[in-house]
Scaffold this active site. Structure first.
Site, PDB file in Angstrom:
ATOM      1  N   LYS A   1     -50.344  32.338 -12.673  1.00  0.00           N
ATOM      2  CA  LYS A   1     -50.637  33.691 -13.198  1.00  0.00           C
ATOM      3  C   LYS A   1     -50.384  34.525 -12.076  1.00  0.00           C
ATOM      4  O   LYS A   1     -50.345  33.726 -10.988  1.00  0.00           O
ATOM      5  CB  LYS A   1     -52.065  34.154 -14.112  1.00  0.00           C
ATOM      6  CG  LYS A   1     -53.427  34.247 -12.638  1.00  0.00           C
ATOM      7  CD  LYS A   1     -54.338  34.771 -13.189  1.00  0.00           C
ATOM      8  CE  LYS A   1     -55.873  34.833 -11.646  1.00  0.00           C
ATOM      9  NZ  LYS A   1     -55.238  36.278 -10.656  1.00  0.00           N
TER      10      LYS A   1
ATOM     11  N   HIS B   1     -56.634  28.669 -13.365  1.00  0.00           N
ATOM     12  CA  HIS B   1     -57.238  27.617 -12.875  1.00  0.00           C
ATOM     13  C   HIS B   1     -59.065  27.579 -13.290  1.00  0.00           C
ATOM     14  O   HIS B   1     -59.770  26.769 -13.522  1.00  0.00           O
ATOM     15  CB  HIS B   1     -57.061  27.512 -11.483  1.00  0.00           C
ATOM     16  CG  HIS B   1     -58.243  29.132 -11.276  1.00  0.00           C
ATOM     17  ND1 HIS B   1     -57.730  30.676 -11.242  1.00  0.00           N
ATOM     18  CD2 HIS B   1     -59.643  29.581 -10.770  1.00  0.00           C
ATOM     19  CE1 HIS B   1     -58.465  31.253 -10.441  1.00  0.00           C
ATOM     20  NE2 HIS B   1     -59.377  30.430 -10.056  1.00  0.00           N
TER      21      HIS B   1
ATOM     22  N   ASP C   1     -55.866  41.523 -13.071  1.00  0.00           N
ATOM     23  CA  ASP C   1     -56.292  40.021 -12.277  1.00  0.00           C
ATOM     24  C   ASP C   1     -56.780  39.619 -12.834  1.00  0.00           C
ATOM     25  O   ASP C   1     -56.681  37.735 -12.369  1.00  0.00           O
ATOM     26  CB  ASP C   1     -55.578  40.932 -11.015  1.00  0.00           C
ATOM     27  CG  ASP C   1     -56.098  39.490  -9.696  1.00  0.00           C
ATOM     28  OD1 ASP C   1     -54.963  38.528  -9.800  1.00  0.00           O
ATOM     29  OD2 ASP C   1     -57.244  39.123  -9.218  1.00  0.00           O
TER      30      ASP C   1
ATOM     31  N   HIS D   1     -58.575  35.340 -16.932  1.00  0.00           N
ATOM     32  CA  HIS D   1     -59.908  34.386 -16.702  1.00  0.00           C
ATOM     33  C   HIS D   1     -61.273  34.904 -17.648  1.00  0.00           C
ATOM     34  O   HIS D   1     -61.337  34.186 -18.696  1.00  0.00           O
ATOM     35  CB  HIS D   1     -60.435  34.852 -15.501  1.00  0.00           C
ATOM     36  CG  HIS D   1     -59.933  34.720 -14.278  1.00  0.00           C
ATOM     37  ND1 HIS D   1     -58.976  33.260 -14.599  1.00  0.00           N
ATOM     38  CD2 HIS D   1     -59.524  34.811 -13.338  1.00  0.00           C
ATOM     39  CE1 HIS D   1     -58.175  32.969 -13.553  1.00  0.00           C
ATOM     40  NE2 HIS D   1     -58.518  33.801 -12.703  1.00  0.00           N
TER      41      HIS D   1
END
Length: 545
Positions: free
Chosen positions: A207, A237, A294, A299
């Site tokens: 990413k 991750h 980000d 996430h």
């Protein structure tokens, strides 16, 4: 590929009939593969849950682009060693580093050795390192250098012949996104992306997957022209973390929670990723990207999807993706983004007792930057399960402490047969999934205080991974790297998930771009006032972390 002068000297591979430098026949390659089970079973560090042979990688080469970066040094190289230490890599496994350095094989081996000694999760074992280092090679070059990629192709062919890797290659792009097209096109030009019959080629992309919907689609067009979708592994991750995967186990293996996992009982959901550090040396990457792109786009929206999804028919990749996509399609933004979003930027303050500078005083950041270091948004899911239940997502840097959690906060009991004084300090029931750093689950509920009076107070029942299983959880990159080498895709976002996430975030980013600089908050606090006001409008507060 001459290792005779290596200071980090490698011995012959243990439990292997194949020696580096000798031609490898197909029978020898088969012998290498056949030893995998015995090597893994004999390893005392091997996770007993990994006994099934399909969970052990077969012969292969991993080519790592960007080996000199922090991600490679702190996460990827130690994870590769940890996999080898647990017996999950075959004796013939080979690692090729590609970077703009005038290095030999031994130089890359020394960098890997230092990274392993400093950052590996499992104990250092000399015999494991010797076997692993025998398969470490380095190819110097620029991404625009055709000759360097031609040399890489020749090196991989030689590794196939000497180490029995069977033409199975994984290409890990641990590089800035602007270099993705260059590397992918070079792999196409050299035919390295084309797998001969009986072998595989896979590409791993870190990413961010673009910086908006349009760029994500452009990146996918470039990648899909070279690799089929089944060979593209997009790394998030967080999906490799044990506690994130445990969301699925918690929900679908227990009848205790699923009946109340809906709008009839849940008041709201808070998903938080807080960091106590600043941007460090990431100014070149972070400025212009910001906290929302980000963290929230990948996430936190992935966590939302896992919390909100319906039960899949299986844990296969297609079933999981189908249910996650349904949730992301159903996400709705409130009509007034000024009342349902907040963004901030850390100013000077104190962190851990030490003074720290503000974001615009960080090295490499322009004083007129409008990049946010804190972002909070309110979302809703328009389906029968979640209609009317707000999902609050927040992330930020230089906050009070480092913590990532998912909190499912339940509605108050419809009737309390107590006096007001009896329940004066009673809050709402909550189930909190702690992703990091203290992995576990907490259930908060009301209990009677010992004594003659009927006083009810919040208490917590806690489950901690380390105490319950008496072993450390594998690092996320261990699981994800192994899945790449095996070809197991459930934990990797599909392109459709990426696009749906950008469709959610793009309108927010466009709105923020018209609002001027973010609101400043002192470093070491919990974000800007506008974030608290966002919750207060709904009669709620952020959880104290």
């Amino acid at each position: 590929m001459n290792k005779e002068n290596s200071e980090v000297k490698a011995s012959e591979p243990i439990n292997s009939e194949v020696k580096a430098g000798e031609p490898t026949t197909s029978a020898a390659a088969a012998a290498v593969a056949a030893t995998t089970e015995a090597v893994a079973a004999a390893n005392p560090l091997r996770d007993p849950r990994d006994k099934r042979i399909p969970r052990v990688a077969g012969p292969c080469v991993l080519v790592l682009f960007g080996v000199t970066g922090d991600l490679a040094r702190k996460k990827l190289l130690p994870a590769i060693y940890d996999l080898a230490n647990r017996g999950l890599l075959p004796p013939g496994f080979s690692l090729v580093g590609f970077a703009r350095r005038d290095w030999k094989d031994q130089d890359f081996a020394e960098l890997t050795h230092a990274a392993v000694k400093e950052h590996a999760r499992t104990p250092f074992r000399e015999e494991v390192w010797k076997q692993l280092s025998e398969g470490i090679f380095f190819c110097p070059g620029e991404f625009t250098d055709d000759g360097a990629f031609d040399a890489l192709a020749m090196m991989l062919k030689e590794i196939d012949e000497t180490r029995g890797t069977g033409g199975n290659y994984g290409f890990y792009l641990s590089v800035p996104p602007k270099f993705f097209p260059l590397v992918v096109q070079q792999l196409k030009r050299t035919n390295l992306a084309d797998a001969p019959p009986g072998s595989w080629r896979r590409v791993v992309i870190e990413k961010p997957f673009g910086h908006d919907l349009k760029s994500a689609q452009e990146l996918n067009t470039i990648t899909s022209a070279v690799f089929p979708e089944s060979s593209v592994f997009r790394i998030d991750h967080y999906l490799g973390k044990e506690t994130v995967q445990n969301i699925l186990a918690l929900r679908f293996a227990n009848n205790l929670f699923e009946p109340i996992w809906n709008r009839g009982y849940v008041d709201h959901v808070q998903i938080t990723m807080a960091e106590d550090i600043g941007i460090g040396g990431r100014a070149g990457y972070f400025d212009g990207i910001g906290a929302a792109r980000d963290v929230i786009q990948n996430h936190l929206l992935q966590l939302l999807a896992l919390v909100g999804m319906e039960d899949p028919t299986s844990f296969g990749s297609d079933s999981l993706r189908r249910e996650k996509e349904k949730v992301l399609k159903a996400v709705r933004l409130p009509s007034d983004l000024s009342l349902s979003t907040a963004r901030g930027r850390y100013g000077p303050g104190w962190q851990g007792g030490d003074p720290v500078v503000g974001y615009t005083q960080e090295e490499g950041i322009q004083p007129d930057s409008i990049t946010e270091t804190y972002a909070a948004i309110k979302l809703e899911i328009a389906n029968r399960r979640w209609a009317g239940v707000p999902f609050y997502l927040r992330t930020g840097k230089r906050l009070g402490r480092r913590v990532t959690e998912v909190a499912v906060v339940f509605q108050r009991a419809p009737h309390l047969p107590f006096s007001k004084d009896d329940t004066e300090i009673l809050g709402q029931n909550a189930l909190v999934i702690r992703v990091q750093p203290d992995e576990g689950i907490t259930v908060r509920f009301g209990s009677k205080v010992p004594g003659t009076a009927m006083e009810v107070r919040d208490v917590s029942m806690d489950f901690a991974y380390g105490e319950s299983f008496m072993e450390s959880s594998p690092e996320a990159y261990e699981r994800l790297l192994l899945d790449v080498l095996i070809g197991d895709p459930p934990l990797f976002p599909h392109q459709r998930e990426v696009e749906l996430s950008w469709q959610i975030l793009d309108p927010i980013e466009e709105f923020w771009a018209s609002q001027g600089p973010p609101e400043e908050y002192p470093a070491g606090t919990w974000g800007p006032k506008s974030a608290d006001e966002l919750m207060a409008r709904d009669g709620r507060v952020w959880r104290r972390l």
